[in-house]
Design a protein around this motif. Structure first.
Motif, short mmCIF file in Angstrom:
data_model
loop_
_atom_site.label_atom_id
_atom_site.label_comp_id
_atom_site.label_asym_id
_atom_site.label_seq_id
_atom_site.Cartn_x
_atom_site.Cartn_y
_atom_site.Cartn_z
N VAL A 32 -0.02 8.31 -19.99
CA VAL A 32 0.52 7.57 -18.86
C VAL A 32 -0.56 6.66 -18.27
CG1 VAL A 32 1.40 7.78 -16.50
CG2 VAL A 32 2.33 9.23 -18.32
N CYS A 33 -1.75 7.17 -18.13
CA CYS A 33 -2.87 6.40 -17.58
C CYS A 33 -3.12 5.15 -18.43
CB CYS A 33 -4.12 7.28 -17.51
SG CYS A 33 -5.58 6.46 -16.84
N VAL A 34 -3.13 5.31 -19.75
CA VAL A 34 -3.38 4.19 -20.65
C VAL A 34 -2.22 3.18 -20.58
CG1 VAL A 34 -3.62 3.51 -23.08
CG2 VAL A 34 -4.89 5.47 -22.20
N LYS A 35 -0.99 3.68 -20.55
CA LYS A 35 0.17 2.78 -20.46
C LYS A 35 0.15 2.00 -19.14
CE LYS A 35 2.52 3.84 -24.22
NZ LYS A 35 2.88 2.94 -25.27
N ASP A 36 -0.21 2.68 -18.04
CA ASP A 36 -0.31 2.00 -16.76
C ASP A 36 -1.39 0.92 -16.80
OD1 ASP A 36 1.74 3.41 -15.56
OD2 ASP A 36 0.41 4.86 -14.57
N ALA A 37 -2.51 1.22 -17.44
CA ALA A 37 -3.58 0.24 -17.56
C ALA A 37 -3.12 -0.96 -18.39
CB ALA A 37 -4.82 0.89 -18.19
N LEU A 56 5.96 -2.57 -18.19
CA LEU A 56 6.34 -1.59 -17.17
C LEU A 56 7.36 -0.59 -17.71
CD1 LEU A 56 6.56 -3.98 -14.10
CD2 LEU A 56 4.81 -2.23 -14.53
N TYR A 57 8.26 -1.06 -18.56
CA TYR A 57 9.25 -0.17 -19.19
C TYR A 57 8.55 0.86 -20.08
CZ TYR A 57 12.90 1.34 -22.44
OH TYR A 57 13.73 2.10 -23.22
N LYS A 58 7.58 0.43 -20.86
CA LYS A 58 6.86 1.36 -21.73
C LYS A 58 6.13 2.43 -20.91
CE LYS A 58 6.16 -1.71 -25.67
NZ LYS A 58 5.19 -2.48 -26.46
N ALA A 59 5.54 2.01 -19.80
CA ALA A 59 4.85 2.97 -18.93
C ALA A 59 5.85 3.96 -18.33
CB ALA A 59 4.10 2.24 -17.82
N ALA A 60 7.02 3.48 -17.93
CA ALA A 60 8.04 4.36 -17.35
C ALA A 60 8.55 5.35 -18.40
CB ALA A 60 9.20 3.52 -16.80
N ARG A 61 8.75 4.89 -19.61
CA ARG A 61 9.21 5.80 -20.69
C ARG A 61 8.16 6.87 -20.98
NH1 ARG A 61 13.41 4.74 -24.91
NH2 ARG A 61 12.17 6.40 -25.76
N ASP A 70 8.23 11.41 -20.90
CA ASP A 70 7.86 12.35 -21.96
C ASP A 70 7.46 13.72 -21.43
OD1 ASP A 70 8.45 10.53 -23.90
OD2 ASP A 70 6.38 9.95 -24.31
N THR A 71 7.19 13.82 -20.15
CA THR A 71 6.84 15.13 -19.59
C THR A 71 8.08 15.98 -19.37
OG1 THR A 71 6.97 14.31 -17.31
CG2 THR A 71 4.81 14.23 -18.42
N MET A 72 9.24 15.36 -19.48
CA MET A 72 10.51 16.06 -19.24
C MET A 72 11.14 16.47 -20.55
SD MET A 72 12.01 13.45 -16.43
CE MET A 72 11.01 12.89 -15.08
N LYS A 75 15.09 14.34 -19.38
CA LYS A 75 14.38 13.30 -20.11
C LYS A 75 15.34 12.15 -20.45
CE LYS A 75 11.47 12.49 -24.15
NZ LYS A 75 10.76 13.12 -25.27
N ASP A 76 16.55 12.51 -20.91
CA ASP A 76 17.53 11.47 -21.24
C ASP A 76 17.88 10.64 -20.01
OD1 ASP A 76 17.57 12.39 -23.84
OD2 ASP A 76 19.39 13.59 -23.58
N GLY A 77 18.05 11.32 -18.87
CA GLY A 77 18.36 10.62 -17.62
C GLY A 77 17.22 9.71 -17.20
N CYS A 78 16.01 10.22 -17.33
CA CYS A 78 14.83 9.43 -16.97
C CYS A 78 14.74 8.17 -17.83
CB CYS A 78 13.58 10.29 -17.12
SG CYS A 78 12.05 9.42 -16.74
N GLN A 79 14.96 8.34 -19.14
CA GLN A 79 14.89 7.20 -20.05
C GLN A 79 16.01 6.20 -19.78
OE1 GLN A 79 14.74 9.13 -23.90
NE2 GLN A 79 12.50 9.25 -23.84
N ASN A 80 17.21 6.71 -19.48
CA ASN A 80 18.32 5.80 -19.15
C ASN A 80 18.05 5.05 -17.85
OD1 ASN A 80 19.83 6.38 -21.44
ND2 ASN A 80 20.89 8.09 -20.46
N ASP A 81 17.49 5.76 -16.87
CA ASP A 81 17.14 5.10 -15.61
C ASP A 81 16.12 4.00 -15.84
OD1 ASP A 81 18.85 6.76 -14.23
OD2 ASP A 81 17.26 8.08 -13.45
#
Length: 190
Positions: free
Chosen positions: A112-117, A160-165, A169-171, A176-182
């Motif tokens: 997550v840290c790397v994706k945010d960066a 930003l989408y990649k970072a959110a996805r 992954d922690t779910m 997890k499906d709901g998080c990815q759909n959101d």
């Protein structure tokens, strides 16, 4: 250590900010030598550190050198391209430092840290691209401006989408499906 680097950065920025006009060749050479000396001093300060703290320190020193050189080049030969290069260099330096800081983490937190960066770097570079086109824009280039904004927004959104996805992954399961759909809905992905 960070305070000293911040003060050094401020000092270099102030030195460059004082000259709004282009530098002469001699001034350029003197400033370039100063930037290299500052880099060597910053790098030497890292020698007493160890492990990842040393890597972070070195990334900060190298980033400051690259940014200072880009700013110096922009002062020597002012242009929208050099202004964009400054912004890109700052984005890359911040990314390199953040990536080193992420090495202190493990597992998904590190991912997550790397994706945010990466998202922050992509956003900064996209903004730099728009700014460059803005600086060069005139009535005939309105279409280029719209295209640059559209491309920049698409790049930002994807990062930003990649970072959110990655955060999803922690779910597991339905969460997890709901998080990815959101995330898909929020960032307009298909």
């Amino acid at each position: 250590m960070k305070t000293k680097l911040a003060i050094l950065t401020l000092a270099v920025s102030c030195a460059f900010a004082g000259n709004a006009m282009a530098l002469t060749k001699e001034e350029y050479k003197v400033q370039k030598d100063r930037v290299e000396a500052d880099y060597k001093a910053g790098k030497d300060k890292c020698l007493s550190l160890s492990a990842n703290a040393k890597d972070i320190c070195q990334a900060e020193a190298k980033g400051m050198e690259k940014v200072a050189k880009a700013e110096l080049e922009a002062q020597y030969k002012p242009s929208p391209s050099h202004d964009k290069k400054i912004r890109d260099t700052k984005a890359n330096a911040a990314y390199d430092i953040a990536k080193e800081k992420c090495d202190d983490l493990a597992g998904n937190a590190k991912d997550v840290c790397v994706k945010d960066a990466k998202a922050a770097r992509t956003t900064a570079k996209a903004d730099a691209k728009v700014s460059k086109v803005n600086a060069e824009a005139n009535k005939d280039k309105a279409d280029n401006m719209a295209t640059a904004r559209k491309d920049a927004n698409a790049d930002k959104n994807e990062a930003l989408y990649k970072a959110a996805r990655e955060r999803c992954d922690t779910m597991a399961g339905a969460a997890k499906d709901g998080c990815q759909n959101d995330a898909k809905v929020k960032f307009g992905m298909k």
